[in-house]
Design a protein around this motif. Structure first.
Motif, short mmCIF file in Angstrom:
data_model
loop_
_atom_site.label_atom_id
_atom_site.label_comp_id
_atom_site.label_asym_id
_atom_site.label_seq_id
_atom_site.Cartn_x
_atom_site.Cartn_y
_atom_site.Cartn_z
N VAL A 1 0.97 -1.00 0.05
CA VAL A 1 0.09 -0.40 0.36
C VAL A 1 0.89 1.26 0.05
O VAL A 1 1.69 1.07 0.62
N ASP A 2 -0.08 1.95 -0.43
CA ASP A 2 0.68 3.62 -0.57
C ASP A 2 -0.37 4.61 0.39
O ASP A 2 -1.01 5.62 -0.24
N THR A 3 -1.00 4.33 1.40
CA THR A 3 -1.88 4.48 2.74
C THR A 3 -1.64 6.03 2.52
O THR A 3 -0.80 6.63 2.76
N ILE B 1 -6.14 7.53 0.34
CA ILE B 1 -7.54 7.73 1.06
C ILE B 1 -7.87 6.07 0.73
O ILE B 1 -8.48 5.72 2.08
N ASP B 2 -8.13 6.05 -0.60
CA ASP B 2 -8.46 4.45 -1.05
C ASP B 2 -8.36 3.64 -0.74
O ASP B 2 -8.26 2.20 0.19
N ASP B 3 -6.47 3.78 0.04
CA ASP B 3 -5.50 2.54 0.37
C ASP B 3 -6.68 2.78 1.31
O ASP B 3 -6.85 1.13 2.83
N ALA B 4 -6.41 3.11 2.96
CA ALA B 4 -7.21 3.52 4.04
C ALA B 4 -8.69 2.40 3.75
O ALA B 4 -8.49 1.41 4.49
N GLY C 1 4.54 6.46 -2.14
CA GLY C 1 3.03 6.63 -3.99
C GLY C 1 2.37 7.43 -3.20
O GLY C 1 3.44 9.14 -4.03
N ASN C 2 1.07 8.07 -3.07
CA ASN C 2 0.53 8.97 -3.00
C ASN C 2 1.53 10.19 -2.09
O ASN C 2 1.07 11.32 -2.02
N VAL C 3 2.23 9.78 -0.82
CA VAL C 3 2.45 10.63 0.14
C VAL C 3 3.80 9.83 0.05
O VAL C 3 4.12 8.54 -0.67
N CYS D 1 -1.48 -5.16 -4.54
CA CYS D 1 -0.51 -3.95 -5.14
C CYS D 1 -1.63 -3.09 -5.20
O CYS D 1 -2.04 -2.35 -5.97
N LEU D 2 -1.69 -2.10 -4.59
CA LEU D 2 -2.61 -0.47 -4.06
C LEU D 2 -1.98 0.65 -4.40
O LEU D 2 -2.44 1.53 -3.99
N GLY D 3 -0.23 0.36 -4.39
CA GLY D 3 0.51 1.92 -4.89
C GLY D 3 0.84 1.16 -6.01
O GLY D 3 1.44 0.46 -7.01
N PRO D 4 2.93 2.14 -6.65
CA PRO D 4 3.57 2.04 -7.43
C PRO D 4 3.88 0.58 -7.65
O PRO D 4 4.04 0.13 -6.52
N PHE E 1 -2.63 6.57 -12.31
CA PHE E 1 -1.37 7.21 -11.23
C PHE E 1 0.37 6.14 -11.07
O PHE E 1 1.03 6.35 -10.49
N ASN E 2 -0.77 5.32 -10.28
CA ASN E 2 0.35 3.78 -9.53
C ASN E 2 1.39 3.30 -11.05
O ASN E 2 2.25 3.29 -10.80
N VAL E 3 0.53 3.11 -12.49
CA VAL E 3 1.83 2.73 -13.67
C VAL E 3 2.76 4.31 -13.58
O VAL E 3 3.50 4.18 -13.97
N HIS F 1 -10.79 2.82 -5.60
CA HIS F 1 -10.10 2.22 -6.78
C HIS F 1 -9.82 0.28 -6.01
O HIS F 1 -9.30 -0.60 -6.44
N ASP F 2 -8.66 1.18 -5.02
CA ASP F 2 -7.97 0.15 -4.19
C ASP F 2 -9.02 -1.00 -3.51
O ASP F 2 -9.00 -1.93 -3.83
N PRO F 3 -10.09 -0.30 -3.54
CA PRO F 3 -11.22 -1.47 -2.80
C PRO F 3 -11.64 -2.24 -3.41
O PRO F 3 -11.41 -3.72 -3.42
CA CA Z 1 -3.18 3.48 -3.38
#
Ligand code: CA
Ligand code: BDR
Length: 308
Positions: free
Chosen positions: A11-13, A15-18, A40-42, A125-128, A168-170, A240-242
């Motif tokens: 994850v790159d938590t 919002i949607d990762d959370a 990722g997101n941050v 995998c929910l981030g890069p 974004f992740n790609v 997205h991530d859910p």
């Molecule tokens: Ca994510």
């Protein structure tokens, strides 16, 4: 209880990762083995702190967390604070967690756990894709040790969300994505914008949930989405991530095409994902959005308005 699916969330938590962590923790058919983090997101310090805080908020602060990549394979880190806010959680300040990160780093933890439980674990995998690319580089046999890999990433037959071309992740680490999609992983599913843009939480459902909020998962969801709905006036926010977590637990939620995928790494079309023919990656092109949304709402105790 039916057999649970062991999953690792990368994850790159976020919002949607959370929300994805909350969905995994609220799903009786999931066994959350570990969480790995990355930039990722941050930045990775923040995604790790956010992950620990979300797990603690949801009462699962004993879940192992392993910090992973601090930057993409070949580029500087570019964040998504324009959407997720500077803290990654839409400005929500959760109580800091007293939880600690595991001794081994994200890619090493993925390899170790896959070796400990061969053929059992689904990696989501929910981030890069940096952690997964590093893990595959170090342990190319990883694909045969995992039961499967589900990636939230790509925009195959639809426009991107960072540029016209890229999701974004790609976009964030195209070299990692290129390595993963060409690695020949035997069971790889790509959940891109083609399907995640069909699964959104509506503002009316958010408002109804806020009015009646009680459950910790619902409180978390209301809090992290407040900025999007109230300050930015959005009418919906994409899940997205859910959706990727839900597909890892119930693959029938989506209809896939078996495809070979090319990822652009040149600057002009950076992060573009293209189906170049038949191949071993299952690219999701259709989703039973209503079934997913009902399940998501039920698992997080959200108010779901039919027809939202
Ligand atoms: Ca994510
Ligand atoms: C993806 O990018 C991130 O900002 C989200 O957390 C999600 O994983 C959607 O493009």
């Amino acid at each position: 209880m039916p057999e649970r699916t062991p999953i690792i969330l990368d994850v790159d938590t976020g919002i949607d990762d959370a929300l994805a962590l909350a969905l995994a923790l609220g799903s009786p058919e999931a066994e959350l083995v570990a969480v790995t983090t990355l930039a990722g997101n941050v930045g990775v310090e923040a995604t790790t702190a956010n992950t620990l805080a979300v797990l603690a908020w949801l009462g699962l602060d004993e879940t192992p967390v392993h910090r992973g990549a601090s930057r993409p394979l070949a580029r500087p880190h570019r964040d998504a604070t324009y959407f997720h806010d500077a803290n990654g959680l839409g400005g929500t300040e959760l109580p800091a967690s007293s939880g600690t990160v595991g001794a081994d780093r994200g890619p090493a933890a993925i390899i170790r756990l896959a070796r400990e439980r061969p053929g059992e674990i689904v990696l989501v995998c929910l981030g890069p894709l940096t952690n997964l690319a590093i893990a595959l580089n170090v342990a190319p046999e990883l694909g045969t040790l995992l039961r499967g890999v589900v990636v939230m990433g790509g925009a195959f037959e639809v426009p991107g969300n960072v540029t016209l071309h890229a999701e974004f992740n790609v976009f964030a680490d195209p070299e990692a994505a290129q390595q993963v999609f060409s690695s020949g992983l035997p069971s790889l599913t790509a959940i891109g914008l083609d399907v995640t843009h069909q699964t959104a939480w509506s503002r009316s459902s958010w408002e109804a949930t806020r009015a009646a909020v009680g459950d910790p998962a619902a409180k978390l969801a209301v809090a992290v989405c407040r900025q999007a709905f109230e300050d930015r006036g959005l009418t919906q926010t994409y899940l997205h991530d859910p959706l990727a977590v839900a597909v890892a637990l119930d693959p029938d939620l989506v209809r896939n095409e078996d495809a070979a995928i090319a990822v652009e790494t040149d600057d002009e079309r950076r992060g573009k994902t293209e189906i170049i023919g038949p191949g071993s990656t299952q690219v999701a092109l259709a989703v039973d959005a209503e079934r997913f949304l009902r399940r998501f709402a039920e698992r997080l105790s959200l108010h779901y308005l039919v027809g939202d």
